[in-house]
Design a protein around this motif. Sequence first.
Motif, PDB file in Angstrom:
ATOM      1  N   GLU A  21      43.082  29.224 -13.093  1.00 26.62           N
ATOM      2  CA  GLU A  21      42.646  28.598 -11.881  1.00 26.62           C
ATOM      3  C   GLU A  21      42.074  29.878 -11.025  1.00 26.62           C
ATOM      4  O   GLU A  21      42.738  30.804 -10.673  1.00 26.62           O
ATOM      5  CB  GLU A  21      43.955  28.064 -11.323  1.00 26.62           C
ATOM      6  CG  GLU A  21      43.705  27.146  -9.997  1.00 26.62           C
ATOM      7  CD  GLU A  21      44.906  26.367  -9.761  1.00 26.62           C
ATOM      8  OE1 GLU A  21      44.810  25.189  -9.985  1.00 26.62           O
ATOM      9  OE2 GLU A  21      45.705  27.036  -9.309  1.00 26.62           O
ATOM     10  N   HIS A  22      40.968  29.424 -10.445  1.00 20.88           N
ATOM     11  CA  HIS A  22      40.488  30.444  -9.463  1.00 20.88           C
ATOM     12  C   HIS A  22      40.534  30.093  -7.994  1.00 20.88           C
ATOM     13  O   HIS A  22      40.423  30.688  -7.235  1.00 20.88           O
ATOM     14  CB  HIS A  22      38.766  30.634 -10.038  1.00 20.88           C
ATOM     15  CG  HIS A  22      38.770  31.005 -11.253  1.00 20.88           C
ATOM     16  ND1 HIS A  22      39.014  32.407 -11.751  1.00 20.88           N
ATOM     17  CD2 HIS A  22      38.288  30.251 -12.170  1.00 20.88           C
ATOM     18  CE1 HIS A  22      38.788  32.633 -12.785  1.00 20.88           C
ATOM     19  NE2 HIS A  22      38.260  31.277 -13.336  1.00 20.88           N
ATOM     20  N   LEU A  23      40.607  28.553  -7.857  1.00 21.88           N
ATOM     21  CA  LEU A  23      40.889  28.116  -6.459  1.00 21.88           C
ATOM     22  C   LEU A  23      41.452  26.742  -6.552  1.00 21.88           C
ATOM     23  O   LEU A  23      41.391  26.107  -7.252  1.00 21.88           O
ATOM     24  CB  LEU A  23      39.437  27.633  -5.820  1.00 21.88           C
ATOM     25  CG  LEU A  23      39.275  27.187  -4.804  1.00 21.88           C
ATOM     26  CD1 LEU A  23      39.708  27.970  -3.412  1.00 21.88           C
ATOM     27  CD2 LEU A  23      37.987  26.441  -4.115  1.00 21.88           C
ATOM     28  N   SER A  24      42.526  26.709  -5.451  1.00 21.15           N
ATOM     29  CA  SER A  24      43.129  25.460  -5.238  1.00 21.15           C
ATOM     30  C   SER A  24      43.579  25.261  -3.788  1.00 21.15           C
ATOM     31  O   SER A  24      43.851  26.020  -2.791  1.00 21.15           O
ATOM     32  CB  SER A  24      44.695  25.635  -5.801  1.00 21.15           C
ATOM     33  OG  SER A  24      45.460  24.604  -5.889  1.00 21.15           O
ATOM     34  N   VAL A  25      43.044  23.995  -3.208  1.00 24.27           N
ATOM     35  CA  VAL A  25      43.176  23.388  -2.047  1.00 24.27           C
ATOM     36  C   VAL A  25      43.641  22.049  -2.369  1.00 24.27           C
ATOM     37  O   VAL A  25      43.587  21.498  -3.491  1.00 24.27           O
ATOM     38  CB  VAL A  25      41.806  23.448  -1.011  1.00 24.27           C
ATOM     39  CG1 VAL A  25      41.407  24.835  -0.844  1.00 24.27           C
ATOM     40  CG2 VAL A  25      40.757  22.633  -1.906  1.00 24.27           C
ATOM     41  N   GLY A  31      38.833  26.120 -12.011  1.00 25.07           N
ATOM     42  CA  GLY A  31      39.229  26.872 -12.769  1.00 25.07           C
ATOM     43  C   GLY A  31      38.077  27.169 -13.939  1.00 25.07           C
ATOM     44  O   GLY A  31      37.088  26.348 -14.158  1.00 25.07           O
ATOM     45  N   THR A  32      38.547  27.952 -14.918  1.00 24.41           N
ATOM     46  CA  THR A  32      37.643  28.030 -16.165  1.00 24.41           C
ATOM     47  C   THR A  32      38.713  28.084 -17.251  1.00 24.41           C
ATOM     48  O   THR A  32      39.901  28.339 -17.040  1.00 24.41           O
ATOM     49  CB  THR A  32      36.984  29.693 -16.345  1.00 24.41           C
ATOM     50  OG1 THR A  32      38.117  30.529 -16.018  1.00 24.41           O
ATOM     51  CG2 THR A  32      35.975  29.702 -15.157  1.00 24.41           C
ATOM     52  N   TYR A  33      38.196  27.539 -18.294  1.00 20.15           N
ATOM     53  CA  TYR A  33      38.764  27.238 -19.533  1.00 20.15           C
ATOM     54  C   TYR A  33      38.034  27.792 -20.765  1.00 20.15           C
ATOM     55  O   TYR A  33      36.850  27.585 -20.883  1.00 20.15           O
ATOM     56  CB  TYR A  33      39.086  25.711 -19.703  1.00 20.15           C
ATOM     57  CG  TYR A  33      39.963  25.321 -21.019  1.00 20.15           C
ATOM     58  CD1 TYR A  33      41.159  26.037 -21.310  1.00 20.15           C
ATOM     59  CD2 TYR A  33      40.004  24.024 -21.771  1.00 20.15           C
ATOM     60  CE1 TYR A  33      41.999  25.889 -22.115  1.00 20.15           C
ATOM     61  CE2 TYR A  33      40.628  23.980 -22.632  1.00 20.15           C
ATOM     62  CZ  TYR A  33      41.673  24.585 -23.163  1.00 20.15           C
ATOM     63  OH  TYR A  33      42.796  24.350 -23.983  1.00 20.15           O
ATOM     64  N   SER A  34      38.703  29.008 -21.442  1.00 21.69           N
ATOM     65  CA  SER A  34      38.101  29.620 -22.598  1.00 21.69           C
ATOM     66  C   SER A  34      38.804  29.174 -23.661  1.00 21.69           C
ATOM     67  O   SER A  34      40.063  29.252 -23.950  1.00 21.69           O
ATOM     68  CB  SER A  34      37.956  30.999 -22.490  1.00 21.69           C
ATOM     69  OG  SER A  34      37.454  31.360 -21.243  1.00 21.69           O
ATOM     70  N   ILE A  35      37.891  28.825 -24.858  1.00 24.12           N
ATOM     71  CA  ILE A  35      38.461  28.366 -26.285  1.00 24.12           C
ATOM     72  C   ILE A  35      37.625  29.122 -27.357  1.00 24.12           C
ATOM     73  O   ILE A  35      36.471  28.928 -27.551  1.00 24.12           O
ATOM     74  CB  ILE A  35      38.411  26.920 -26.420  1.00 24.12           C
ATOM     75  CG1 ILE A  35      38.984  26.199 -25.377  1.00 24.12           C
ATOM     76  CG2 ILE A  35      39.064  26.570 -27.900  1.00 24.12           C
ATOM     77  CD1 ILE A  35      38.789  24.705 -25.578  1.00 24.12           C
ATOM     78  N   PRO A  36      38.140  30.048 -28.018  1.00 23.65           N
ATOM     79  CA  PRO A  36      37.895  31.029 -29.150  1.00 23.65           C
ATOM     80  C   PRO A  36      37.218  30.107 -30.259  1.00 23.65           C
ATOM     81  O   PRO A  36      37.915  29.004 -30.572  1.00 23.65           O
ATOM     82  CB  PRO A  36      38.721  32.020 -29.491  1.00 23.65           C
ATOM     83  CG  PRO A  36      39.663  32.084 -28.502  1.00 23.65           C
ATOM     84  CD  PRO A  36      39.901  30.747 -27.620  1.00 23.65           C
TER      85      PRO A  36
END
Length: 109
Positions: A21-25, A31-36
């Motif tokens: 998560e990069h920002l929450s208001v 956010g970003t979600y990375s899946i190999p």
Amino acid sequence: MQIIDSGRFVPAADGSADFAEHLSVPALSFGTYSIPAGAKDDQSPHNEDEIYVVTSGRASFTSGGETVEVGPGTALFVPAREEHRFHDVTEDLVTLVFFAPAYSGIPQD
């Protein structure tokens, strides 16, 4: 204004899928979600509406009984509490993720 460094492939330390998560208001979170490639997406439905925007990689995505192929530029809307999942990840996948209201981290009711 806030500049957010996002869209880079960053799996979890153990090589599995990772949400950051990069920002929450109160009204939304981002956010970003990375899946190999080859990894499993083991997320559970959430209480928030969600939008994914694929920035890189390729996979299949199933939600609401429908399956689609996704790649860079694909945008997906998932209503709150709907079962959904990425699968058959053939190239390391990175998505931007937007929740409204902000992601609570609490599984569905």
